[in-house]
Design an enzyme around this catalytic site. Structure first.
Site, PDB file in Angstrom:
ATOM      1  N   TYR A  30       6.148  49.887  42.390  1.00 62.36           N
ATOM      2  CA  TYR A  30       6.079  50.814  41.260  1.00 62.36           C
ATOM      3  C   TYR A  30       4.671  51.317  40.954  1.00 62.36           C
ATOM      4  O   TYR A  30       4.480  52.065  40.002  1.00 62.36           O
ATOM      5  CB  TYR A  30       6.694  50.191  39.999  1.00 62.36           C
ATOM      6  CG  TYR A  30       6.145  48.836  39.590  1.00 62.36           C
ATOM      7  CD1 TYR A  30       4.962  48.723  38.861  1.00 62.36           C
ATOM      8  CD2 TYR A  30       6.839  47.664  39.898  1.00 62.36           C
ATOM      9  CE1 TYR A  30       4.472  47.490  38.469  1.00 62.36           C
ATOM     10  CE2 TYR A  30       6.357  46.422  39.511  1.00 62.36           C
ATOM     11  CZ  TYR A  30       5.174  46.341  38.791  1.00 62.36           C
ATOM     12  OH  TYR A  30       4.702  45.105  38.407  1.00 62.36           O
ATOM     13  N   HIS A  41       3.782  41.344  37.247  1.00 62.88           N
ATOM     14  CA  HIS A  41       3.988  41.036  35.830  1.00 62.88           C
ATOM     15  C   HIS A  41       4.033  39.530  35.610  1.00 62.88           C
ATOM     16  O   HIS A  41       3.496  39.015  34.624  1.00 62.88           O
ATOM     17  CB  HIS A  41       5.289  41.672  35.350  1.00 62.88           C
ATOM     18  CG  HIS A  41       5.715  41.233  33.985  1.00 62.88           C
ATOM     19  ND1 HIS A  41       5.087  41.654  32.841  1.00 62.88           N
ATOM     20  CD2 HIS A  41       6.709  40.390  33.582  1.00 62.88           C
ATOM     21  CE1 HIS A  41       5.665  41.097  31.785  1.00 62.88           C
ATOM     22  NE2 HIS A  41       6.645  40.335  32.212  1.00 62.88           N
ATOM     23  N   ARG A  96      -3.654  44.913  34.565  1.00 62.58           N
ATOM     24  CA  ARG A  96      -3.292  43.677  35.265  1.00 62.58           C
ATOM     25  C   ARG A  96      -3.184  44.033  36.738  1.00 62.58           C
ATOM     26  O   ARG A  96      -2.456  44.937  37.128  1.00 62.58           O
ATOM     27  CB  ARG A  96      -2.005  43.065  34.724  1.00 62.58           C
ATOM     28  CG  ARG A  96      -0.748  43.883  34.915  1.00 62.58           C
ATOM     29  CD  ARG A  96       0.488  43.033  34.646  1.00 62.58           C
ATOM     30  NE  ARG A  96       1.679  43.842  34.462  1.00 62.58           N
ATOM     31  CZ  ARG A  96       2.455  44.259  35.455  1.00 62.58           C
ATOM     32  NH1 ARG A  96       2.165  43.949  36.698  1.00 62.58           N
ATOM     33  NH2 ARG A  96       3.524  44.988  35.195  1.00 62.58           N
TER      34      ARG A  96
END
Length: 366
Positions: free
Chosen positions: A279, A269, A265
């Site tokens: 991250y 999120h 992806r």
């Protein structure tokens, strides 16, 4: 003298990583690596694959625009997963039962929902659940759709239907107990279920490497007696071919299958606002961007003079226009009343609930 051990656990652990390469038909360089399988597809089928991926990417882009404008509820981005999602859902039949998770809105639309209904579901409106296709509403609880899938598949088996139940989760979903319980039940009762894991590298901000020590997520099905396989999730021809083969196997009465698609992806999120740059690094993501499923198939079709920038631009505009019409329809849908929601809670409202309904009806009448 050292005692000789009855078992070499180090050797067993080392052998866990001895897994086949993911199945491919078109590699990351847009080279056909399985000509025999590729040649089974007509030009029309390949064009349809391209159109569906362009449609999903445009749907994602326009929906994210609406989200930034504050016109959506919850939305999970799908950019990067077009081959995995479209390749697998297109291999299913209309009589098959879809148990989607929240990132599976594109598959839900392909399986019978309208874009308007998808947008209403995002806003939490009950009319967002009134779609025509054989499907439940998207599951918010991570991994829980696998439990539902096992139950629905058992019902299909008991009814003798020529159909399967199929479901999706992410890599994070396989770390949830529900996923194992659903697969274990399906394996024990040999129900017609297809479990698809979209291994997109991150469960929100937790990398796959910190979620599990399993060398592959496909291996997690083995404990349930379920055959499983890894496929290149950026290769729509491979995803379709594997999903079609899995459905044929399941329909023949052989029990469930699990497919792990290796994909990515590209963004956050969800539209709730997590920042992926906190991250993951650009250096980490760039190889996945280079494997983009649209670029891969676009190059092959362009070389065959079957696809052009003009065709793609026209399809993107058509899709985004359809999304704009859908959001207008959603805006014009009458808002739900709290009293109506309470009336649906139980078939026969409890005395306490009847009091609550009366209170809200009085407020809503003013």
């Amino acid at each position: 003298m050292a005692k000789k051990s009855i078992v070499d656990f180090s050797k067993i652990k080392k052998n866990l990583s001895d897994i086949p390469k993911p199945i491919q038909v078109i590699n990351e360089h847009a080279e056909i690596v399985n000509q025999d399988i590729f040649d089974t597809f007509s030009e029309e089928q390949l064009l349809e694959f391209m159109k569906k991926m362009v449609w999903e990417r445009a749907l994602h882009e326009q929906t994210m625009n609406f989200s930034r404008q504050g016109r959506m509820g919850f939305y999970a981005p799908t950019a990067g997963e077009e081959a995995s999602e479209m390749g697998t859902v297109l291999a299913m039949e209309k009589q098959d039962y879809l148990l989607p998770a929240y990132r599976d809105i594109p598959q839900l639309i392909q399986h019978g929902a309208t874009i308007t209904q998808a947008y209403l579901w995002s806003r939490g409106h009950v009319k967002g659940n009134e779609f025509a296709g054989r499907s439940l509403m998207p599951q918010i609880i991570i991994g829980a759709a696998y439990v539902e899938t096992a139950g629905v598949a058992l019902g299909l088996k008991k009814n003798g239907e020529n159909a399967i139940a199929f479901s999706y989760t992410g890599d994070g979903g396989t770390s949830q107990g529900d996923s194992y319980e659903g697969m274990n039940f399906a394996g024990a009762y040999q129900v017609p279920a297809l479990f698809i894991v979209q291994d997109n590298n991150y469960a929100i901000s937790t990398p796959r490497s910190k979620q599990t020590a399993a060398p592959s997520l496909a291996q997690k099905a083995v404990a349930c007696g379920i055959p499983s396989v890894q496929v290149d999730g950026m290769d729509i021809v491979a995803c379709y071919s594997v999903a079609k083969a899995a459905r044929d196997y399941i329909i023949a009465g052989n029990g469930p299958v699990m497919i792990e698609t290796l994909t990515d992806r590209y963004g956050a999120h969800s539209s709730a606002g997590d920042d992926p740059s906190r991250y993951r690094t650009k250096e980490e993501q760039q190889p996945w961007l280079d494997r983009d499923p649209l670029i891969r198939l676009r190059q092959i079709l362009t070389n065959k003079k079957l696809w052009s920038d003009e065709q793609e631009e026209a399809l993107v505009k058509e899709t985004k226009d359809a999304c704009k019409e859908a959001i207008k329809e959603a805006d014009q849908t009458e808002p739900e009343k709290v009293s109506d929601m309470l009336k649906r809670t139980f078939e026969v409202p409890t005395p306490e609930l009847q009091d609550e309904i009366a209170k809200f009806e009085e407020k809503e009448s003013k």
